[in-house]
Design an enzyme around this catalytic site. Sequence first.
Site, PDB file in Angstrom:
ATOM      1  N   HIS A  76       0.830  -1.212   0.000  1.00  0.00           N
ATOM      2  CA  HIS A  76       0.000   0.000   0.000  1.00  0.00           C
ATOM      3  C   HIS A  76       0.856   1.250   0.000  1.00  0.00           C
ATOM      4  O   HIS A  76       1.981   1.256   0.523  1.00  0.00           O
ATOM      5  CB  HIS A  76      -1.000  -0.006   1.157  1.00  0.00           C
ATOM      6  CG  HIS A  76      -0.414  -0.007   2.533  1.00  0.00           C
ATOM      7  ND1 HIS A  76      -0.044   1.146   3.193  1.00  0.00           N
ATOM      8  CD2 HIS A  76      -0.155  -1.025   3.397  1.00  0.00           C
ATOM      9  CE1 HIS A  76       0.418   0.835   4.395  1.00  0.00           C
ATOM     10  NE2 HIS A  76       0.368  -0.472   4.549  1.00  0.00           N
ATOM     11  N   ASP A  78      -0.095   4.416   1.201  1.00  0.00           N
ATOM     12  CA  ASP A  78      -0.283   5.396   2.268  1.00  0.00           C
ATOM     13  C   ASP A  78       0.518   5.025   3.506  1.00  0.00           C
ATOM     14  O   ASP A  78       0.972   3.884   3.656  1.00  0.00           O
ATOM     15  CB  ASP A  78      -1.762   5.538   2.622  1.00  0.00           C
ATOM     16  CG  ASP A  78      -2.380   4.254   3.145  1.00  0.00           C
ATOM     17  OD1 ASP A  78      -2.077   3.175   2.592  1.00  0.00           O
ATOM     18  OD2 ASP A  78      -3.173   4.305   4.106  1.00  0.00           O
ATOM     19  N   ASP A 115       6.356   1.317   6.590  1.00  0.00           N
ATOM     20  CA  ASP A 115       5.048   0.677   6.519  1.00  0.00           C
ATOM     21  C   ASP A 115       4.145   1.580   5.698  1.00  0.00           C
ATOM     22  O   ASP A 115       3.601   2.551   6.207  1.00  0.00           O
ATOM     23  CB  ASP A 115       4.498   0.480   7.937  1.00  0.00           C
ATOM     24  CG  ASP A 115       3.087  -0.055   7.963  1.00  0.00           C
ATOM     25  OD1 ASP A 115       2.662  -0.635   6.957  1.00  0.00           O
ATOM     26  OD2 ASP A 115       2.403   0.135   8.987  1.00  0.00           O
ATOM     27  N   GLU A 145      -4.936   1.968   3.126  1.00  0.00           N
ATOM     28  CA  GLU A 145      -4.875   0.757   3.946  1.00  0.00           C
ATOM     29  C   GLU A 145      -4.904   1.085   5.418  1.00  0.00           C
ATOM     30  O   GLU A 145      -5.529   0.386   6.220  1.00  0.00           O
ATOM     31  CB  GLU A 145      -3.603  -0.038   3.608  1.00  0.00           C
ATOM     32  CG  GLU A 145      -3.523  -1.417   4.246  1.00  0.00           C
ATOM     33  CD  GLU A 145      -2.869  -1.429   5.636  1.00  0.00           C
ATOM     34  OE1 GLU A 145      -2.924  -2.482   6.301  1.00  0.00           O
ATOM     35  OE2 GLU A 145      -2.318  -0.375   6.048  1.00  0.00           O
ATOM     36  N   GLU A 146      -4.234   2.171   5.796  1.00  0.00           N
ATOM     37  CA  GLU A 146      -4.086   2.491   7.210  1.00  0.00           C
ATOM     38  C   GLU A 146      -5.375   3.000   7.856  1.00  0.00           C
ATOM     39  O   GLU A 146      -5.472   3.053   9.079  1.00  0.00           O
ATOM     40  CB  GLU A 146      -2.970   3.529   7.392  1.00  0.00           C
ATOM     41  CG  GLU A 146      -1.582   3.080   6.935  1.00  0.00           C
ATOM     42  CD  GLU A 146      -0.985   1.981   7.791  1.00  0.00           C
ATOM     43  OE1 GLU A 146      -1.684   1.501   8.702  1.00  0.00           O
ATOM     44  OE2 GLU A 146       0.164   1.596   7.543  1.00  0.00           O
ATOM     45  N   ASP A 169       3.645  -6.534   3.288  1.00  0.00           N
ATOM     46  CA  ASP A 169       3.311  -5.636   4.399  1.00  0.00           C
ATOM     47  C   ASP A 169       3.538  -6.275   5.767  1.00  0.00           C
ATOM     48  O   ASP A 169       3.018  -5.798   6.767  1.00  0.00           O
ATOM     49  CB  ASP A 169       1.852  -5.174   4.271  1.00  0.00           C
ATOM     50  CG  ASP A 169       1.524  -3.970   5.143  1.00  0.00           C
ATOM     51  OD1 ASP A 169       2.468  -3.295   5.586  1.00  0.00           O
ATOM     52  OD2 ASP A 169       0.334  -3.716   5.371  1.00  0.00           O
ATOM     53  N   HIS A 452       3.945   2.975  13.206  1.00  0.00           N
ATOM     54  CA  HIS A 452       2.848   3.863  13.610  1.00  0.00           C
ATOM     55  C   HIS A 452       3.253   4.790  14.758  1.00  0.00           C
ATOM     56  O   HIS A 452       2.397   5.395  15.387  1.00  0.00           O
ATOM     57  CB  HIS A 452       1.579   3.089  13.995  1.00  0.00           C
ATOM     58  CG  HIS A 452       0.976   2.303  12.873  1.00  0.00           C
ATOM     59  ND1 HIS A 452      -0.237   1.654  12.979  1.00  0.00           N
ATOM     60  CD2 HIS A 452       1.410   2.064  11.618  1.00  0.00           C
ATOM     61  CE1 HIS A 452      -0.515   1.040  11.845  1.00  0.00           C
ATOM     62  NE2 HIS A 452       0.481   1.279  11.004  1.00  0.00           N
TER      63      HIS A 452
END
Length: 478
Positions: A76, A78, A115, A145-146, A169, A452
């Site tokens: 992904h 984003d 990520d 995705e996030e 991922d 994150h």
Amino acid sequence: MRKLENLKPERVFYYFEEISKIPRNSYEEKEISDYLLNFGKEHGLECYRDDVYNVILRKKASTGYENSPKIVLQGHTDMVCEKTEDSTHDFKKDPINLIVDGKYLKADKTTLGADNGIAVAMMLAVAEDDKLEHGPIEFLFTTSEEIDLGGAMALKPGILQGDMLINLDSEEEGILTAGSAGGENIDVILPVKKVSSDVNFSYKIKLQGFFGGHSGSEIHKNRKNSNKVLNEILALLNEKADIYLVSVSGGGKDNAIPRTAEAVISSKEDIKSVIDAVVKEIKEKYIKDEPQTEILVEKVDKISETMDKESTDKYINILEEIPTGVYSFMKEYPEIVEASDNLAIVKTGEDNIRIITSMRSSEPHVLEELKRKIVVIAEKYNASYEFSAKYPEWRYRSESVLREKAVEAWKELTGKDMVVQVIHAGLECGAIMQQYPDMDFISIGPDMQDVHTPEEKLDIVSTEKIYNYIIKLLKNLK
């Protein structure tokens, strides 16, 4: 001079540095999709983009591999945009400031975006290299995705041509993921009544510096939830003094364990000494687990409006009752979380407080059980609720040719056995599988830590190993 020019694989880190210059917050992926389309055209690849900015590039098979299985490499575009309290970074326009720190690649006071930017970089390196041996390849770059797996959920049937999909991922070298949790958010809307204030003293209590982390892969690590800890402070103050809540907020992403929270409270008498005593008690309680945490207290100007006492009590009580953290572990894999919830975001509105909880489970019936528990709590306090951002689980399959080939290739490359696991974090494989049920799926990736969060870091040597592994696996899938 390029910051990453001495890192290997050279082309992987070249492209990672390139995409790190492009803002790519969730729902803001047009610029990165433009970059990918331009790349495809420059390299003579077949290009496709849909209306949510998913991009597919297609590369023909190398000589001798024309009849090999059609492979999809997927990641992904984003990233989670988190930063430290003192960072001035603007994710809408500033490039990520990359830092090589020994064996790790990091960012300056922000999330790194490995990520899942490292997947994008690896895919571009494979796409441009005409010396590699492989069957027909599709490079699938998905969006949002996030937030809600929106890109993967929006894929239409018949667009992908592949037989097997390798999701890039995962975040631990030597681990092959063969299943993942599904999930859904519940927004609890607690009505509150505001009244004109006749109180004389108001204070802001602010919590910051919690570890935080990924609400799927790190939910079992006993990392404290800033919304819950702040509520402990409010509950203690409510026992010891006559307080009125003015506002409360905390967290920013539903898939990140909240790192910050703050509340403004008022009282008729000056309770600064009571606040200081409670703050000291909470600091001592959590200093071992969260040593870097700060709890700041400052006096604010006289408040003209507060929530009434009933609303203040209701908020403190409902937040105490809504669970957060691990709900259950899997029976087949007792060390793996089966279901959890993350009390992720609290926001004060004009006449309500919104409490957003992200729920996950690898078993649909357990997810429904957890949802019912939170609904019962909401109804107890006359709160309304909404469900959103639902995404499907990826159920483990007992037979998988791709999984077998992947395990064999790892053994050949490293001499070690690859671990096959089912994870609690959500992956796009489950969403893609809804439209492509006959496709064979696995997920792999290099070592990363603290995703994150602003402490996110990518292992440089592990990245090279995983890239070499992808090249070998593509060659073996003949």
